[in-house]
Design a protein around this motif. Sequence first.
Motif, PDB file in Angstrom:
ATOM      1  N   PHE A 239      38.288  21.373  68.318  1.00 51.24           N
ATOM      2  CA  PHE A 239      37.869  20.880  69.631  1.00 51.24           C
ATOM      3  C   PHE A 239      36.837  21.827  70.249  1.00 51.24           C
ATOM      4  N   PRO A 240      35.612  21.874  69.661  1.00 53.20           N
ATOM      5  CA  PRO A 240      34.588  22.791  70.184  1.00 53.20           C
ATOM      6  C   PRO A 240      34.379  22.624  71.686  1.00 53.20           C
ATOM      7  N   TYR A 241      34.149  23.738  72.360  1.00 51.54           N
ATOM      8  CA  TYR A 241      33.994  23.852  73.812  1.00 51.54           C
ATOM      9  C   TYR A 241      35.267  23.475  74.546  1.00 51.54           C
ATOM     10  N   LEU A 242      35.806  22.317  74.305  1.00 49.36           N
ATOM     11  CA  LEU A 242      36.964  21.842  75.039  1.00 49.36           C
ATOM     12  C   LEU A 242      38.136  22.805  74.915  1.00 49.36           C
ATOM     13  N   ALA A 243      38.372  23.332  73.731  1.00 51.15           N
ATOM     14  CA  ALA A 243      39.498  24.232  73.501  1.00 51.15           C
ATOM     15  C   ALA A 243      39.185  25.669  73.888  1.00 51.15           C
ATOM     16  N   GLY A 244      37.969  25.910  74.320  1.00 58.00           N
ATOM     17  CA  GLY A 244      37.605  27.276  74.641  1.00 58.00           C
ATOM     18  C   GLY A 244      37.436  28.117  73.402  1.00 58.00           C
ATOM     19  N   SER A 245      37.280  27.476  72.267  1.00 57.56           N
ATOM     20  CA  SER A 245      37.207  28.193  70.998  1.00 57.56           C
ATOM     21  C   SER A 245      35.855  28.837  70.750  1.00 57.56           C
ATOM     22  N   THR A 246      34.890  28.575  71.609  1.00 55.18           N
ATOM     23  CA  THR A 246      33.550  29.122  71.409  1.00 55.18           C
ATOM     24  C   THR A 246      33.298  30.312  72.331  1.00 55.18           C
ATOM     25  N   GLY A 247      34.335  30.945  72.785  1.00 55.89           N
ATOM     26  CA  GLY A 247      34.192  32.097  73.675  1.00 55.89           C
ATOM     27  C   GLY A 247      35.352  32.128  74.635  1.00 55.89           C
ATOM     28  N   GLY A 248      35.043  32.066  75.915  1.00 57.76           N
ATOM     29  CA  GLY A 248      36.081  32.093  76.933  1.00 57.76           C
ATOM     30  C   GLY A 248      36.817  30.772  77.027  1.00 57.76           C
ATOM     31  N   SER A 249      37.788  30.735  77.908  1.00 57.90           N
ATOM     32  CA  SER A 249      38.612  29.533  78.036  1.00 57.90           C
ATOM     33  C   SER A 249      38.314  28.769  79.317  1.00 57.90           C
ATOM     34  N   LYS A 250      37.160  29.019  79.928  1.00 52.94           N
ATOM     35  CA  LYS A 250      36.828  28.397  81.208  1.00 52.94           C
ATOM     36  C   LYS A 250      36.857  26.865  81.136  1.00 52.94           C
ATOM     37  N   ILE A 251      36.210  26.296  80.152  1.00 49.49           N
ATOM     38  CA  ILE A 251      36.152  24.832  80.057  1.00 49.49           C
ATOM     39  C   ILE A 251      37.547  24.255  79.856  1.00 49.49           C
ATOM     40  N   LEU A 252      38.336  24.886  78.997  1.00 49.69           N
ATOM     41  CA  LEU A 252      39.706  24.429  78.768  1.00 49.69           C
ATOM     42  C   LEU A 252      40.511  24.465  80.063  1.00 49.69           C
ATOM     43  N   LEU A 253      40.393  25.538  80.823  1.00 50.46           N
ATOM     44  CA  LEU A 253      41.147  25.652  82.075  1.00 50.46           C
ATOM     45  C   LEU A 253      40.707  24.610  83.100  1.00 50.46           C
ATOM     46  N   VAL A 254      39.410  24.389  83.209  1.00 50.68           N
ATOM     47  CA  VAL A 254      38.913  23.374  84.143  1.00 50.68           C
ATOM     48  C   VAL A 254      39.387  21.992  83.708  1.00 50.68           C
ATOM     49  N   TRP A 255      39.302  21.709  82.411  1.00 52.46           N
ATOM     50  CA  TRP A 255      39.746  20.421  81.887  1.00 52.46           C
ATOM     51  C   TRP A 255      41.225  20.190  82.199  1.00 52.46           C
ATOM     52  N   LEU A 256      42.062  21.194  81.957  1.00 58.40           N
ATOM     53  CA  LEU A 256      43.491  21.054  82.245  1.00 58.40           C
ATOM     54  C   LEU A 256      43.733  20.840  83.736  1.00 58.40           C
ATOM     55  N   ARG A 257      42.979  21.545  84.566  1.00 61.97           N
ATOM     56  CA  ARG A 257      43.139  21.376  86.011  1.00 61.97           C
ATOM     57  C   ARG A 257      42.745  19.964  86.440  1.00 61.97           C
ATOM     58  N   LEU A 258      41.655  19.444  85.873  1.00 57.04           N
ATOM     59  CA  LEU A 258      41.230  18.083  86.214  1.00 57.04           C
ATOM     60  C   LEU A 258      42.236  17.045  85.723  1.00 57.04           C
ATOM     61  N   LEU A 259      42.757  17.227  84.522  1.00 52.17           N
ATOM     62  CA  LEU A 259      43.778  16.307  84.024  1.00 52.17           C
ATOM     63  C   LEU A 259      45.022  16.360  84.906  1.00 52.17           C
ATOM     64  N   HIS A 260      45.405  17.565  85.314  1.00 53.19           N
ATOM     65  CA  HIS A 260      46.570  17.755  86.194  1.00 53.19           C
ATOM     66  C   HIS A 260      46.373  17.019  87.524  1.00 53.19           C
ATOM     67  N   LYS A 261      45.189  17.145  88.066  1.00 53.41           N
ATOM     68  CA  LYS A 261      44.919  16.564  89.381  1.00 53.41           C
ATOM     69  C   LYS A 261      44.696  15.049  89.339  1.00 53.41           C
ATOM     70  N   HIS A 262      44.014  14.571  88.297  1.00 54.08           N
ATOM     71  CA  HIS A 262      43.561  13.175  88.309  1.00 54.08           C
ATOM     72  C   HIS A 262      44.266  12.255  87.318  1.00 54.08           C
ATOM     73  N   VAL A 263      44.956  12.829  86.323  1.00 56.54           N
ATOM     74  CA  VAL A 263      45.562  11.986  85.290  1.00 56.54           C
ATOM     75  C   VAL A 263      47.085  12.053  85.331  1.00 56.54           C
ATOM     76  N   LYS A 264      47.637  13.241  85.160  1.00 55.43           N
ATOM     77  CA  LYS A 264      49.090  13.409  85.130  1.00 55.43           C
ATOM     78  C   LYS A 264      49.406  14.846  85.506  1.00 55.43           C
ATOM     79  N   GLU A 265      50.293  15.014  86.465  1.00 54.84           N
ATOM     80  CA  GLU A 265      50.670  16.358  86.895  1.00 54.84           C
ATOM     81  C   GLU A 265      51.291  17.111  85.715  1.00 54.84           C
ATOM     82  N   LEU A 266      50.766  18.300  85.457  1.00 58.05           N
ATOM     83  CA  LEU A 266      51.252  19.121  84.365  1.00 58.05           C
ATOM     84  C   LEU A 266      52.218  20.178  84.907  1.00 58.05           C
ATOM     85  N   LYS A 267      53.131  20.582  84.021  1.00 59.69           N
ATOM     86  CA  LYS A 267      54.068  21.659  84.399  1.00 59.69           C
ATOM     87  C   LYS A 267      53.321  22.963  84.364  1.00 59.69           C
TER      88      LYS A 267
END
Length: 187
Positions: free
Chosen positions: A159-187
């Motif tokens: 999962f290039p970029y999405l998983a944060g595998s190309t460096g930092g985890s910024k994109i992954l963290l933002v993606w998880l936050r957006l999914l939490h807010k707009h799709v399904k609340e995450l634990k």
Amino acid sequence: MVLKRNSKRTGEIIQLLLRWSEKRKGIFKEEDFWLPKTRTEKAFFLTTSMVFNYGSSTKADRLWAAAKKTWDDPSTHWVFFPREVIQRTTTDKLDELVVALKEHGLSGRNVDKNAKNWRTVSDSFLKYFDGNPINLLKKFDYDAHQIFVAMRTKYGKHFPYLAGSTGGSKILLVWLRLLHKHVKELK
């Protein structure tokens, strides 16, 4: 350098973050972009959009505007769905995907690289989660930490970029936050 734990300072930082959260400042600033109506459509829209590296958060407005135009256009709408991406392309033949991503600027500057990355991510979603980002959330019982760890380790290269595998985890963290807010609340 090793940082020593300082419970007083930690408490101060927590209070600062809570104040920012209440005022919607910094990382808590409300996103101002259009989203589709259904939970499933939001998951596809957010996931696809987060794969494209626009280089900085200052260009986020352009990303979301391009994503909406691409979503609204019947000729490019298919790019948001991993199953469609895989059916219409091969790893060697990305022409149709490149054209669709360029149409409204969703691919950003690195068109060929971003098309290749999105095809890789689409293939991985099909292989591991039946083509649906919500199945990823379900697999890890909607636990953000488990998803984060799995994406950074087991699934990182898939999962290039999405998983944060190309460096930092910024994109992954933002993606998880957006999914939490707009799709399904995450634990």
